[in-house]
Design an enzyme around this catalytic site. Sequence first.
Site, mmCIF file in Angstrom:
data_model
loop_
_atom_site.group_PDB
_atom_site.id
_atom_site.type_symbol
_atom_site.label_atom_id
_atom_site.label_comp_id
_atom_site.label_asym_id
_atom_site.label_seq_id
_atom_site.Cartn_x
_atom_site.Cartn_y
_atom_site.Cartn_z
ATOM 1 N N HIS A 94 8.429 19.126 -34.408
ATOM 2 C CA HIS A 94 9.799 18.673 -34.142
ATOM 3 C C HIS A 94 9.882 17.184 -34.456
ATOM 4 O O HIS A 94 9.178 16.379 -33.837
ATOM 5 C CB HIS A 94 10.173 18.932 -32.680
ATOM 6 C CG HIS A 94 10.186 20.387 -32.327
ATOM 7 N ND1 HIS A 94 11.224 21.227 -32.677
ATOM 8 C CD2 HIS A 94 9.275 21.169 -31.706
ATOM 9 C CE1 HIS A 94 10.954 22.461 -32.262
ATOM 10 N NE2 HIS A 94 9.771 22.451 -31.669
ATOM 11 N N ARG A 142 12.970 15.350 -34.776
ATOM 12 C CA ARG A 142 14.120 14.725 -34.099
ATOM 13 C C ARG A 142 15.052 13.923 -35.000
ATOM 14 O O ARG A 142 15.917 13.207 -34.490
ATOM 15 C CB ARG A 142 13.653 13.811 -32.942
ATOM 16 C CG ARG A 142 12.701 14.455 -31.943
ATOM 17 C CD ARG A 142 13.247 15.706 -31.323
ATOM 18 N NE ARG A 142 12.391 16.210 -30.243
ATOM 19 C CZ ARG A 142 12.346 17.488 -29.892
ATOM 20 N NH1 ARG A 142 13.093 18.385 -30.508
ATOM 21 N NH2 ARG A 142 11.574 17.876 -28.909
ATOM 22 N N ASP A 171 14.263 27.962 -33.761
ATOM 23 C CA ASP A 171 13.344 27.515 -32.705
ATOM 24 C C ASP A 171 14.006 26.566 -31.715
ATOM 25 O O ASP A 171 14.838 25.740 -32.054
ATOM 26 C CB ASP A 171 12.107 26.839 -33.285
ATOM 27 C CG ASP A 171 11.102 26.535 -32.186
ATOM 28 O OD1 ASP A 171 10.731 27.450 -31.456
ATOM 29 O OD2 ASP A 171 10.736 25.357 -32.035
ATOM 30 N N HIS A 223 11.010 32.120 -32.152
ATOM 31 C CA HIS A 223 10.672 31.662 -30.796
ATOM 32 C C HIS A 223 11.005 32.829 -29.887
ATOM 33 O O HIS A 223 12.167 33.158 -29.688
ATOM 34 C CB HIS A 223 11.518 30.419 -30.459
ATOM 35 C CG HIS A 223 11.449 29.999 -29.021
ATOM 36 N ND1 HIS A 223 11.103 28.712 -28.651
ATOM 37 C CD2 HIS A 223 11.701 30.659 -27.866
ATOM 38 C CE1 HIS A 223 11.134 28.619 -27.312
ATOM 39 N NE2 HIS A 223 11.501 29.781 -26.822
ATOM 40 N N HIS A 253 4.280 30.097 -31.285
ATOM 41 C CA HIS A 253 3.718 29.739 -29.971
ATOM 42 C C HIS A 253 3.633 30.894 -28.953
ATOM 43 O O HIS A 253 4.206 30.831 -27.875
ATOM 44 C CB HIS A 253 4.440 28.549 -29.343
ATOM 45 C CG HIS A 253 5.950 28.594 -29.366
ATOM 46 N ND1 HIS A 253 6.671 29.706 -29.051
ATOM 47 C CD2 HIS A 253 6.859 27.631 -29.641
ATOM 48 C CE1 HIS A 253 7.952 29.409 -29.142
ATOM 49 N NE2 HIS A 253 8.089 28.161 -29.500
ATOM 50 N N ASP A 274 3.659 22.718 -32.029
ATOM 51 C CA ASP A 274 4.921 22.627 -31.272
ATOM 52 C C ASP A 274 5.104 21.199 -30.741
ATOM 53 O O ASP A 274 5.572 20.994 -29.612
ATOM 54 C CB ASP A 274 4.975 23.643 -30.121
ATOM 55 C CG ASP A 274 6.385 23.786 -29.546
ATOM 56 O OD1 ASP A 274 7.333 23.232 -30.128
ATOM 57 O OD2 ASP A 274 6.527 24.456 -28.502
ATOM 58 N N HIS A 308 9.825 13.608 -26.708
ATOM 59 C CA HIS A 308 11.026 13.292 -25.925
ATOM 60 C C HIS A 308 10.914 11.857 -25.432
ATOM 61 O O HIS A 308 9.872 11.463 -24.909
ATOM 62 C CB HIS A 308 11.161 14.219 -24.714
ATOM 63 C CG HIS A 308 11.472 15.637 -25.075
ATOM 64 N ND1 HIS A 308 12.663 16.019 -25.654
ATOM 65 C CD2 HIS A 308 10.744 16.775 -24.942
ATOM 66 C CE1 HIS A 308 12.647 17.339 -25.861
ATOM 67 N NE2 HIS A 308 11.499 17.819 -25.439
ATOM 68 N N GLY A 339 8.859 20.570 -23.527
ATOM 69 C CA GLY A 339 8.114 20.197 -24.727
ATOM 70 C C GLY A 339 7.198 19.017 -24.510
ATOM 71 O O GLY A 339 7.421 18.198 -23.620
HETATM 72 ZN ZN LIG Z 1 9.859 27.174 -29.728
#
Ligand SMILES: [Zn+2]
Length: 437
Positions: free
Chosen positions: A62, A64, A151, A178, A231, A304, A308, A323
């Site tokens: 991820h 962002r 996801d 997911h 995952h 994954d 944040h 997460g």
């Molecule tokens: Zn996920």
Amino acid sequence: MNTFLLRQGLVVTSDTTFIGDVLVVKGVIADVQESISAPAGTHVIDATNCWVGPGFVDLHTHLREPGREESETVMSGSLAAAVGGYCAIVAMPNTEPALDNVALVAYVLERGAQCPIDVAVAGAITQGRRGEKLAPIAEMAALGVRLFSDDGTGVQDPSLMRRALTYAKPLGVRLAQHCEDEMLAGGGTMNEGALSSRLGLVGRPALAEELMVLRDIELVRLTGGAVHFMHLSTARSISLVAAARAEGLAVTCEVAPHHFTLDEGACEQFDPLFKVHPPLRTSSDVAALRLALISGTVDAVATDHAPHAPELKDLPFDEAPAGMLGLEHAASLTYEAMGAQNCEPTQFFNLLSRAPARIAQLRAGDSRMKLSGHGGALHVGEDANLVIFDPHARWTVRRDEMRSRSTNTPYDGRAMLGRVRTTLARGALVVDDGALT
Ligand SMILES: [Zn+2]
């Protein structure tokens, strides 16, 4: 471009290992032998007592960007990935806005082209990831997108998932799911069980995941399509996928380091660093996932990686976003979970590089996004995406030393065994002695 000689490491090809040298010239593996004399001007890197294999490929990052650049950007995420030994990552589409159209996919690919490693992009399956109408999958596929996912959540509507599978099949692309049935998981913040009851937290049952795994296996059977399960966190999910694969269905799966390292007990202090979806499960699930890594029942390890910003993770457990970071410690945790000194190097590189490269279609000649070839066998002529992993190195995770723009790692202060020493991406030295060059 420089010439590099990786000297006297354990060279891990796709089917054998031997102590030897790897010569890289102009971005390509030029020679692999037990001993190579370095041409003049060669940058010699000592790999004694280390493993030399194909650079890692992350199926699940991820980034962002766009929308939450304070947490991570394409560049900051790619640098964190390089430190973790990754030469390619697949950016997930749950940005703000979601990567559900050609313009946004092209935007992230352009940002990725400025990074020292390859950045591939997964497109959303449905418009805005809302699970209502299909996104323009064919248009994104024409741009080179090979994985599609909503996801953050799974596609809840089975008839929509069926249509997506039917639509994706002739395009040669794969849907990455997911797996959590939101009607069952709805509102839960940790694994459902005796512990969640005692802590007074609403649980997300294992069945919420397993039901969607089961549903999608049946939809693959019905449509002849292909699904990659992301995952997976429970023993039963793994065995469902293994049985489907044994039947010859086009299913693959990944597990994430936190699911084979931490169990639900970590939630006991209500620390949101341990909140993740699907949630940390029971210790017997953790044990089953570890066995599956060693046996090859799972195809790939995927991080994954979910950055944040601190102000988000400082919220109470039930309000904080789910997460945790993953890129910079995934290889060490995989090595540890596979038994450290008993870890078999070929299987280690299968999980972290070769299988994910195959699933994301990033092997040499596969990529439609003009990316280099990944997950190679260390043969002459391959693109030089290589990693040197030191299985004896001991180090400690320090959140303040992470290269990610965020610091939400659940492993701060944890002692680790095994570390990425060198990342050579597209023939350039990106990480040397564990640090960015
Ligand atoms: Zn996920």
